[in-house]
Design an enzyme around this catalytic site. Structure first.
Site, PDB file in Angstrom:
ATOM      1  N   GLY A   1       0.820  -1.206   0.000  1.00  0.00           N
ATOM      2  CA  GLY A   1       0.000   0.000   0.000  1.00  0.00           C
ATOM      3  C   GLY A   1       0.848   1.247   0.000  1.00  0.00           C
ATOM      4  O   GLY A   1       0.354   2.370  -0.049  1.00  0.00           O
TER       5      GLY A   1
ATOM      6  N   ARG B   1      14.770  12.582  -0.725  1.00  0.00           N
ATOM      7  CA  ARG B   1      14.090  12.803  -1.995  1.00  0.00           C
ATOM      8  C   ARG B   1      12.657  12.276  -1.921  1.00  0.00           C
ATOM      9  O   ARG B   1      12.426  11.170  -1.420  1.00  0.00           O
ATOM     10  CB  ARG B   1      14.839  12.074  -3.117  1.00  0.00           C
ATOM     11  CG  ARG B   1      14.220  12.253  -4.497  1.00  0.00           C
ATOM     12  CD  ARG B   1      14.850  11.320  -5.526  1.00  0.00           C
ATOM     13  NE  ARG B   1      16.259  11.581  -5.770  1.00  0.00           N
ATOM     14  CZ  ARG B   1      16.717  12.528  -6.593  1.00  0.00           C
ATOM     15  NH1 ARG B   1      15.869  13.301  -7.251  1.00  0.00           N
ATOM     16  NH2 ARG B   1      18.019  12.688  -6.766  1.00  0.00           N
TER      17      ARG B   1
ATOM     18  N   LEU C   1       9.914  10.601  -3.833  1.00  0.00           N
ATOM     19  CA  LEU C   1       9.887   9.814  -5.076  1.00  0.00           C
ATOM     20  C   LEU C   1       8.568   9.973  -5.817  1.00  0.00           C
ATOM     21  O   LEU C   1       8.525   9.873  -7.042  1.00  0.00           O
ATOM     22  CB  LEU C   1      10.139   8.334  -4.755  1.00  0.00           C
ATOM     23  CG  LEU C   1      11.539   8.058  -4.182  1.00  0.00           C
ATOM     24  CD1 LEU C   1      11.621   6.638  -3.636  1.00  0.00           C
ATOM     25  CD2 LEU C   1      12.611   8.292  -5.254  1.00  0.00           C
ATOM     26  N   ASN C   2       7.493  10.153  -5.069  1.00  0.00           N
ATOM     27  CA  ASN C   2       6.191  10.395  -5.690  1.00  0.00           C
ATOM     28  C   ASN C   2       5.405  11.251  -4.698  1.00  0.00           C
ATOM     29  O   ASN C   2       5.069  10.797  -3.610  1.00  0.00           O
ATOM     30  CB  ASN C   2       5.461   9.082  -5.980  1.00  0.00           C
ATOM     31  CG  ASN C   2       4.087   9.302  -6.592  1.00  0.00           C
ATOM     32  OD1 ASN C   2       3.337  10.190  -6.191  1.00  0.00           O
ATOM     33  ND2 ASN C   2       3.740   8.487  -7.572  1.00  0.00           N
TER      34      ASN C   2
ATOM     35  N   THR D   1       1.917   9.639  -3.511  1.00  0.00           N
ATOM     36  CA  THR D   1       1.924   8.476  -2.610  1.00  0.00           C
ATOM     37  C   THR D   1       2.681   8.781  -1.319  1.00  0.00           C
ATOM     38  O   THR D   1       2.336   8.263  -0.255  1.00  0.00           O
ATOM     39  CB  THR D   1       2.520   7.230  -3.299  1.00  0.00           C
ATOM     40  OG1 THR D   1       3.828   7.545  -3.773  1.00  0.00           O
ATOM     41  CG2 THR D   1       1.655   6.789  -4.459  1.00  0.00           C
TER      42      THR D   1
ATOM     43  N   GLN E   1       1.325   8.452   2.542  1.00  0.00           N
ATOM     44  CA  GLN E   1       2.000   7.798   3.674  1.00  0.00           C
ATOM     45  C   GLN E   1       1.974   8.702   4.897  1.00  0.00           C
ATOM     46  O   GLN E   1       1.752   8.256   6.022  1.00  0.00           O
ATOM     47  CB  GLN E   1       3.448   7.467   3.296  1.00  0.00           C
ATOM     48  CG  GLN E   1       3.588   6.357   2.281  1.00  0.00           C
ATOM     49  CD  GLN E   1       3.164   5.031   2.862  1.00  0.00           C
ATOM     50  OE1 GLN E   1       3.782   4.514   3.777  1.00  0.00           O
ATOM     51  NE2 GLN E   1       2.094   4.471   2.347  1.00  0.00           N
TER      52      GLN E   1
ATOM     53  N   GLY F   1       7.237   5.741   5.527  1.00  0.00           N
ATOM     54  CA  GLY F   1       6.063   4.980   5.944  1.00  0.00           C
ATOM     55  C   GLY F   1       5.709   5.121   7.414  1.00  0.00           C
ATOM     56  O   GLY F   1       4.579   4.836   7.808  1.00  0.00           O
ATOM     57  N   GLU F   2       6.639   5.526   8.228  1.00  0.00           N
ATOM     58  CA  GLU F   2       6.411   5.524   9.673  1.00  0.00           C
ATOM     59  C   GLU F   2       6.570   6.885  10.331  1.00  0.00           C
ATOM     60  O   GLU F   2       5.993   7.147  11.387  1.00  0.00           O
ATOM     61  CB  GLU F   2       7.370   4.515  10.334  1.00  0.00           C
ATOM     62  CG  GLU F   2       7.096   3.084   9.886  1.00  0.00           C
ATOM     63  CD  GLU F   2       8.238   2.137  10.195  1.00  0.00           C
ATOM     64  OE1 GLU F   2       9.405   2.494   9.933  1.00  0.00           O
ATOM     65  OE2 GLU F   2       7.979   1.044  10.715  1.00  0.00           O
TER      66      GLU F   2
END
Lengths: 328, 729, 168
Positions: free
Chosen positions: B471, B614, B616-617, B620, B624, B690-691
Site C-alpha cells: 500500500g 528525496r 519519489l512520488n 503516494t 504515507q 512509511g512511519e
C-alpha cells in the site's frame, strides 16, 4: 456457525409455531444474531427468517401517536418525516448508532432484542452467566470498561448496548408483542428489558414464540428533543454513556423532563423520580447536580468503569443545560 | 548481467535530477490503482485454485501449559471434515521481522491464551469453522504464568544502555527539570486484510500465496519451519492488504496451510478470523517510560534520561525499541538511557508500525512540552534550541537534518502562536480549544536489495523483484525510477513484484522499502544505460533519454535493434551506515477541542511537516504521511489492547472494541514535505516515509489537550475517562 | 418461490448450506473477490455491497435471506477498462493505499451519494429536516462505517467530494 435449518414462515401464526421450540430463533436484520452465531454464542438449530411478514409500515395511530412496524429498518424509521419532525430524539438516537450499512438492515424489533457487547459474553471460552448460566462472570474481576453501574447483580454487570431503545424509553413507547396462544400484548418499553438479577440470560420479557410486531409512540409533545452519546471515537462506537432527553421550559421553569440513559445498565435506564425532581423547578447547575445525585444514588462501579458515575452526572448536566439553555 | 553497488560513500551525483523524463517525484497516480478500485487485484485468499480445502486454526483457551490430548474423532465424523493436524512443525507465534528462520513451533506447548495448537481442514469454510470450535482438546495447565509486566523482574537490554556524564548532578544544578512517568498501552496493526495463505504442492515443489511483507526473509522462515530447501518453495504476495509490521514474518496460517496441503494431497487455504489476527499475531508492547530532563534557564538541555519498560514472551528477542530516536534527537551532555523487557505471557510482542518511536516519541515530546512550560520557552523554540550538531552519544554527523526547517515552516503554515501559553484560554460552547506541537523523528533504515530490469526491444521495460507493495506505492515508484533512468513513461514500465521467482528485494518494513528497492532498480538501470550509451556512441553520463528516444537521436527501439537487454541491480548498504546517523525528521502541530463535560477530544486540525530525503512520488508520499497522522490520532485518543488480569487473554480482540480511527475522527489534515537530498541515506538520496508520520504526532495532540483544558495526561490513549480524571477543577 | 439472487444483473442460484453468508456466496460461489472479508462481523465495512439500492455489510446476512434480491458489487460498478467516476476519482486522489478496504469504500460511497440525494439524515446533520449536503463533515460521518487502516480518509473524502460536486 453450527448447522441449522433455515425456515421462512409465511404468516405470523406460522412464525409463532416455528419459533416456539427451544432450539429455534427468529432472525430479522441479522446484524447482531449472525455475528453471535459465527462466534457460537448463539447456536439455534432452526433459524426462522421473519423478513417476509410485512410489519414494515410506519403509521399514525388513532390517538395521534405513531406505530412503527417491527420490521421497519432503522434507516426507514430515522428518515420517516413524522419521526424526524415529531420525535427527533428517536431519529437522533438511531443515527448515533452503528453505521448506515448496519442501520439499513437493523430493524425495530431486532434492535430491541440486541444483546450485550460484554467481551466475556462474546467469548465462548470465558465464563459468562448470561451466555451459560452458572459459569460465573468474567467481567466483575476482569475488564469492565464498558459495563454497568446501575442495577447490576453479582451474576452480571453487562449493559444493554443500543441507542434506539434509550430514546424509546424517554418517549415512553410501547412494545406490541404477538403471542402464540393469546392476543397481542403491550409492554411499556421501560418494562421490556430486564435487570440481570439471578437470571441474566433473560434480556427481556419475551416468551418463547412471541414476536414483536411494532413499537407505538404516544402523541408527540412540544419539547426540545436531544440525544447525547459519549463515545471513544467520533462514530461507530458503543456508548460509554448516552442520554435521551425530552425537555420543555415554560415561564422559566421546567415543564417537562423525560430522561433515559444508555450505557449505564442492563436496560435503558429510566428513573421516574428525575422528572418529579426537575419539573416545576427553575433550571440551574445546582438542580442538575441534584438530579445527578438522584440518578446515581445506587450506582456502583467495578473499578474499570468507575468513571461512568461522574461521566453520567456530567453528561446529564450538559444535556439539561443545552435543553434548557442554561449556562452552567 | 548484474551490477552491484555497496554504498560506502555519500552519493552526491543526484543522477535522478539530471534525467530528462522528469517523472521521479511527480504526483503520478498509482499504476496498480485501477486494479484496486475495481476489485480485480488479487489478495492472498483470492487466487483461483481448483479443489481448495479450507483450514481453520484451533486455538488454546489457556494461558500456559501443554496439550495432553486431542480427540480428533470428535470432529472427523462431522460433515465435510477432512483432517485434524497437530503436526509438531506447526508454528505458534508469528516470526519477527527479518528473522530468516522458523518462529517457535511445537504446538503442544501453550505459551499464551489464544495460541494455535492445531488446524482443522474441511471441504467448506463453514464446516471447518464449526469443527474447529467442536474439537475436544485437553490441557495440563501450568498455573501462575506472569501476566503483569510490573510484577516480574525485567531484563535489561544492554546494547541500548547509555550512561554518559553525570545525570544526577545535571538534575541537581538545573534551572528547570522534568521528571515524569508516561505509559502507553499495547497496539495492534489491525491491517484490513486478515492473514491468509493458500498452499499448493506439485510433487516436492510448494507454492504458497500469502499476505507477506518480506518474502525475501519469509521464504527462509517457511523453509526452516518445514525442513525444506528454499529452492523448492515459491511465495506469491502480489497484493498485501496492509501490513504495519504484522506480516513481516510468516505467521501461523502459512505453515499450517503448507502442512495440511501436503498431508491431504490437495490445495489448502487457511484464513485467520479477525479475532485470531488480534490474538495470535504481533502486539506492540505496552510501555512504561520515565523521562528526566535538566535544562538551563533558557531551556537548553544539560541532562537527558529516558528509561522504558516493555514486555514480551519468554524466548522472544524483540523488545520494543522505545529509545531509538531518543539517542540523538536532542542534546544534553549528561545522558542515561535504559530499556528493560519484562517476560510475561501475552501474545508475541513485535513490530507494529514505527516500532519504538511510535510510543517513545509521544512520551518524550510530552516531557518536552512540560519543560517548555517550566522554562517559559515557546515549545517550538525549545526544540530549536536543543537540536544537536552531531549525534550526542556517538559523535557522528547527521546525514541530513530537516528538523529546524520543519519546525519553522510548519509553525508558520499552521499559524502557531509563539506568545505566552496558558491552558483554558479559548472556549466555544461546551468545548475548550487548544493547540500543541511535537517533533517527529524516525531512524532511517535500508536493506540489501536486488531487482531485475529488462529493456525490451519494443521499447518497454519490465522490473521484477520479490519486493512487495503493501500500500506504500512501491509498484509506482519503481516504475517511476526505471522510467526516469531509461527515458520512458511509466505506462511502458511493467512492474512485477511479490513473487520469489524473481530476485530478492528488501521486503517492506521499517520504512526501508522505497529507498532500498529504488536503489537496486537505479543500479540496474545505470548498467542498462551504459549499454545504451555504448550503442549510441556516447558516454553514460552524456546520454539523455526521453519518451523512448535519445534526445535528438535514435529511438530505443532502433538502438536495441530487436534485442532485449537486462540487468540485475544489486544494492547493499555499506560502511556509510556506521559513519553517520540517518533519520527522518519532522514536526507536528495540532488543534483540538475537549468537551468540558464529557472529556471527549476531537482533533480539528493537524499539520505534519516532514523531511525524508528525496520525494519519489509526491502523491503516494503524502498519502504515507496522512496515514501516519491518522495513526497518531489513534495512538493519542483511541487505541489500546485490553488484557484480562486473570488469564491474560486479549479481551477487545475485534474491530468493534479495538478502536482504530474512523473517517470522522480525521478532520482537517495537512502535510508539508520538505524536499531534500540525503546523499548518505541511499544512492537515490531518499529516506523512508512509511512511519515518520506517526512518530510524535500523538504528543502534539496530548499537548494540545493540556493547552485546551489544563488536563495533563500521563497515559495514552487519552480517552474521555482519563481526560475527566485529569481535569483540574 | 425463487431461489436465486441477481448479482450484477445475472440470476445466480443460492447455495444449499444456509450458513453461507452473502459475502462468502459472492467470494466463493461467484468468484467475485472484489468484495472483501475484513472482519466477518460487521465491524469494518470492507464487505459493503449494494442490495436493492441499499448498502449493507454482506458478512452479516445470509445468502439464503436474499432470494429475489438484486446485489451490486464492486465488479458491477465498473471495470479496469470502464471504471465508474468514483473509481476514477479514488485513483486520482489516492483514496486508498493497500486497496483492501477500497471496494467497500466505493460501494459505500456510491450508495451514500444516493442517500444524500434522497434526503437521508446522518448523525452529522445539523437539521434533520433540511436538505442534505455532501459537506466534508457529512461525508466523514456517513463513511465512518468503512475503516481504512492505511489512513486514507482525507483522500477518500476529497475523491467523494469531487464526484458529489460534479453531480450537483
Amino acid at each position: 456457525m453450527r448447522p441449522f435449518a433455515f425456515q421462512r414462515p409465511d404468516s405470523l401464526a406460522h412464525a409463532h409455531e416455528l419459533t416456539v421450540p427451544e432450539d429455534a430463533t427468529a432472525v430479522a436484520g441479522g446484524t447482531n444474531l449472525l455475528d453471535l452465531m459465527k462466534l457460537q454464542v448463539e447456536t439455534p438449530e432452526r433459524l426462522v427468517d421473519i423478513n417476509r411478514l410485512g410489519m414494515t409500515e410506519i403509521q399514525e395511530t388513532a390517538d395521534g401517536g405513531l406505530r412503527i412496524g417491527a420490521l421497519a429498518t432503522n434507516t426507514a424509521t430515522a428518515n420517516d418525516d413524522r419521526v424526524r419532525a415529531d420525535y427527533p430524539v428517536l431519529a437522533r438516537a438511531i443515527l448515533a448508532g452503528a453505521t448506515q450499512q448496519l442501520r439499513n438492515r437493523a430493524t425495530t424489533g431486532g434492535n430491541l432484542c440486541q444483546r450485550t457487547r460484554c467481551y466475556y459474553f462474546t467469548n465462548i471460552d470465558q465464563p459468562c452467566n448470561k451466555r451459560e448460566p452458572g459459569s460465573g462472570c468474567g467481567a466483575i474481576d476482569g475488564i469492565a470498561h464498558l459495563h454497568a453501574v446501575l442495577g447490576t447483580s453479582p451474576s452480571c454487570i453487562a449493559t444493554y448496548p443500543g441507542d434506539m431503545a434509550v430514546a424509546l424509553s424517554a418517549l415512553d413507547a410501547t412494545v406490541e408483542i404477538a403471542s402464540p396462544d393469546s392476543d397481542e400484548r403491550s409492554v411499556p418499553v421501560r418494562d421490556f428489558h430486564l435487570l440481570p438479577g439471578d437470571t441474566p440470560c433473560r434480556d427481556n420479557v419475551l416468551e418463547r414464540g412471541e414476536i414483536i410486531t411494532a413499537v407505538t409512540l404516544p402523541r408527540p409533545v412540544k419539547a426540545k428533543h436531544l440525544y447525547r452519546k459519549v463515545r471513544e471515537r467520533s462514530s461507530y462506537a458503543f456508548a460509554l454513556v448516552s442520554v435521551a432527553a425530552i425537555v420543555a421550559v415554560e415561564d422559566g421553569v421546567i415543564a417537562r423532563a423525560d430522561l433515559a440513559f444508555g450505557g449505564l445498565a442492563h436496560k435503558p435506564w429510566h428513573d421516574a423520580r428525575l422528572s418529579e425532581l426537575l419539573v416545576g423547578e427553575a433550571p440551574s447547575a445546582a438542580l442538575f447536580d441534584k438530579a445527578g445525585d438522584l440518578l446515581l444514588e445506587g450506582a456502583r462501579g467495578y473499578g474499570e468503569n468507575d468513571f461512568k458515575i461522574p461521566l453520567a452526572r456530567r453528561t446529564l448536566a450538559a444535556v439539561m443545560a443545552e435543553a434548557t439553555e442554561t449556562e452552567i | 548481467m548484474s551490477a552491484h553497488l555497496k554504498q560506502d560513500e555519500p552519493v552526491t551525483s543526484n543522477r535522478l535530477d539530471g534525467m530528462k523524463q522528469g517523472i521521479v517525484g511527480q504526483p503520478l497516480s498509482r499504476v496498480d490503482g485501477l486494479a484496486k478500485v475495481t476489485g480485480t487485484a488479487p489478495y492472498a485468499a483470492e487466487y483461483k485454485i481448483d479443489n481448495v480445502a479450507e483450514g481453520v486454526l484451533v486455538t488454546a483457551p489457556i494461558t500456559r501449559g501443554e496439550v495432553t490430548s486431542i480427540d480428533k474423532d470428535s470432529v472427523l465424523s462431522m460433515p465435510g471434515v477432512l483432517a485434524v493436524l497437530d503436526d509438531e512443525r506447526l508454528t505458534t507465534r508469528a516470526a519477527q521481522g527479518t528473522a530468516n528462520e522458523a518462529p517457535k513451533q511445537d504446538p503442544a506447548t501453550v505459551c499464551y491464551w489464544g495460541q494455535p495448537i492445531a488446524v482443522v481442514v474441511a471441504e467448506t469454510f463453514e464446516q471447518a469453522r464449526d469443527a474447529a470450535k467442536h474439537l475436544k482438546v485437553e490441557y495440563r495447565v501450568h498455573e501462575g504464568a506472569p501476566l503483569d509486566p510490573h510484577q516480574v523482574a525485567p531484563e535489561e537490554q544492554e546494547d541500548e544502555t547509555v550512561n554518559q556524564g553525570d545525570l544526577d548532578a545535571a538534575m541537581a544544578r538545573a534551572a528547570h527539570t522534568v521528571d515524569v512517568e508516561i505509559a502507553t498501552e499495547g497496539h495492534a496493526s489491525a491491517a484490513m486484510e486478515p492473514h491468509a495463505a493458500i498452499a499448493e504442492w506439485r510433487d516436492d515443489k510448494l507454492t504458497v500465496y500469502a499476505s507477506l511483507q518480506m518474502p525475501n526473509y519469509n521464504i527462509a522462515e517457511l523453509a526452516d519451519s518445514l525442513g525444506m530447501e528454499e529452492s523448492n518453495i515459491r511465495l506469491v504476495s502480489r497484493y498485501v492488504g496492509g501490513g504495519f509490521g504484522s506480516k513481516l514474518g510468516i505467521s501461523e496460517e502459512t505453515v499450517a496451510a503448507a502442512i495440511a496441503a501436503r498431508e491431504l494431497g490437495q490445495p489448502v487455504r487457511v484464513v485467520m478470523s479477525r479475532q485470531q489476527v488480534f490474538q495470535c499475531i504481533m502486539r506492540r508492547s505496552e510501555t512504561t517510560q520515565k523521562l528526566r530532563l535538566a535544562s538551563d534557564e533558557e531551556g537548553k538541555l544539560d541532562g537527558f534520561a529516558h528509561h522504558a519498560l516493555v514486555s514480551n514472551l519468554p524466548g522472544e528477542e524483540f523488545a520494543e525499541p522505545v529509545l531509538q530516536s531518543s539517542h540523538f534527537l536532542y542534546g544534553g551532555e549528561n545522558r542515561q538511557l535504559k530499556l528493560e523487557v519484562a517476560r510475561i505471557h501475552r501474545m508475541t510482542a513485535g513490530s507494529v508500525r514505527a516500532p519504538g518511536e511510535a510510543v517513545g516519541m509521544p512520551a518524550l515530546e510530552v516531557a518536552m512540552d512540560m519543560l517548555a512550560e517550566k522554562s517559559g520557552v515557546d515549545p517550538v523554540e525549545l526544540r530549536l534550541r536543543n537540536i544537536p550538531d552531531r549525534n550526542p552519544e556517538e559523535d557522528l554527523p547527521f546525514s541530513s537534518h530537516k528538523l529546524a526547517d520543519c519546525l519553522r515552516q510548519g509553525a508558520e503554515k499552521f499559524g502557531w502562536d509563539s506568545g505566552p501559553r496558558k491552558p483554558r484560554q479559548q472556549r466555544e460552547g461546551e468545548w475548550w480549544i487548544g493547540t500543541g506541537m511535537a517533533s517527529a523523528a524516525r531512524v532511517h533504515n535500508v536493506g540489501e536489495a536486488k531487482a531485475h530490469v529488462t529493456l525490451k526491444s519494443d521499447g518497454t521495460a519490465v522490473v521484477q523483484s520479490d519486493m512487495t507493495d503493501i500500500g506504500t506505492g512501491t509498484y509506482t515508484i519503481v516504475a517511476q525510477i526505471a522510467g526516469e533512468m531509461l527515458g520512458i513513461p511509466i505506462e511502458k514500465v511493467l512492474v512485477e513484484l511479490g513473487d520469489t521467482k524473481h530476485p530478492r528485494g528488501p521486503g517492506s518494513g521499517g520504512s526501508w522499502g522505497a529507498a532500498s528497492i529504488g536503489s537496486a532498480v537505479y543500479v540496474a538501470c545505470e548498467a542498462l544505460r551504459e549499454k545504451l550509451a555504448h550503442r549510441a556512441g556516447t558516454s553514460e553520463t552524456e546520454l539523455d533519454l526521453r519518451d523512448g528516444s535519445v534526445v535528438g537521436g535514435n529511438s530505443l527501439v532502433e538502438l536495441l535493434d530487436g534485442e532485449d537487454i537486462s540487468e540485475v541491480g544489486h544494492y547493499e548498504p555499506g560502511e556509510i551506515a556506521d559513519s553517520h546517523t540517518a533519520s527522518g525528521f519532522g514536526a507536528f502541530f495540532a488543534k483540538v477541542r475537549v468537551n468540558r463535560f464529557t472529556g471527549e477530544t476531537r482533533v480539528d486540525h493537524m499539520l505534519g511537516a516532514f523531511g525524508f530525503g528525496r520525494v519519489l512520488n509526491e502523491k503516494t508520499a503524502r498519502s504515507q504521511c496522512l496515514g501516519g497522522i491518522t495513526w497518531s490520532i489513534g495512538v493519542a485518543l483511541t487505541e489500546a489492547l485490553l488484557f484480562d488480569p486473570v488469564d491474560g487473554h486479549l479481551v477487545n480482540c475485534d474491530l468493534a472494541e479495538y478502536h482504530v480511527p474512523v473517517n470522522r475522527d480525521v478532520q482537517d489534515v495537512d502535510v508539508m514535505m520538505m524536499e531534500e537530498r540525503d546523499p548518505v541515506a541511499s544512492p537515490i538520496q531518499a529516506k523512508g516515509i512509511g512511519e515518520l508520520g506517526m512518530c510524535g504526532g500523538a504528543a502534539a495532540i496530548a499537548n494540545a489537550i493540556y493547552n485546551a483544558c489544563g488536563a495533563r495526561l500521563f497515559q495514552y490513549p487519552m480517552t474521555p475517562d482519563r481526560v475527566l480524571a485529569a481535569l483540574p477543577d | 418461490m425463487s431461489k436465486t439472487i441477481t448479482v450484477n444483473g445475472t440470476e445466480r442460484p443460492i447455495p444449499s448450506d444456509p450458513r453461507v453468508s452473502l459475502l462468502d456466496f459472492l467470494r466463493e460461489n461467484e468468484g467475485l473477490t472484489g468484495t472483501k472479508k475484513g472482519c466477518d462481523h460487521g465491524q469494518c465495512g470492507a464487505c459493503t455491497v449494494i442490495v436493492n439500492g441499499m448498502r449493507i455489510n454482506s458478512c452479516l446476512t445470509l445468502a439464503a435471506m436474499h432470494d429475489g434480491d438484486s446485489v451490486t458489487t464492486i465488479e458491477g460498478l465498473g471495470t479496469p477498462t470502464s471504471p465508474s467516476p468514483l473509481q476514477v476519482a479514488f485513483v486520482e486522489h489516492d483514496g486508498f493505499q493497500c486497496g483492501y478496504c477500497t471496494p467497500g469504500q466505493i460501494c459505500s460511497a456510491t450508495a451514500m451519494l444516493d442517500e444524500i440525494a434522497a434526503g437521508f439524515a446522518s448523525d452529522a446533520s445539523e437539521d434533520l429536516l433540511g436538505e442534505m449536503q455532501a459537506s466534508p463533515e457529512e461525508i466523514r460521518e456517513r463513511m465512518s462505517g468503512n475503516l481504512c487502516r492505511c489512513g486514507a480518509y482525507a483522500n477518500i473524502v476529497t475523491a467523494i467530494r469531487e464526484i458529489a460536486q460534479g453531480d450537483a
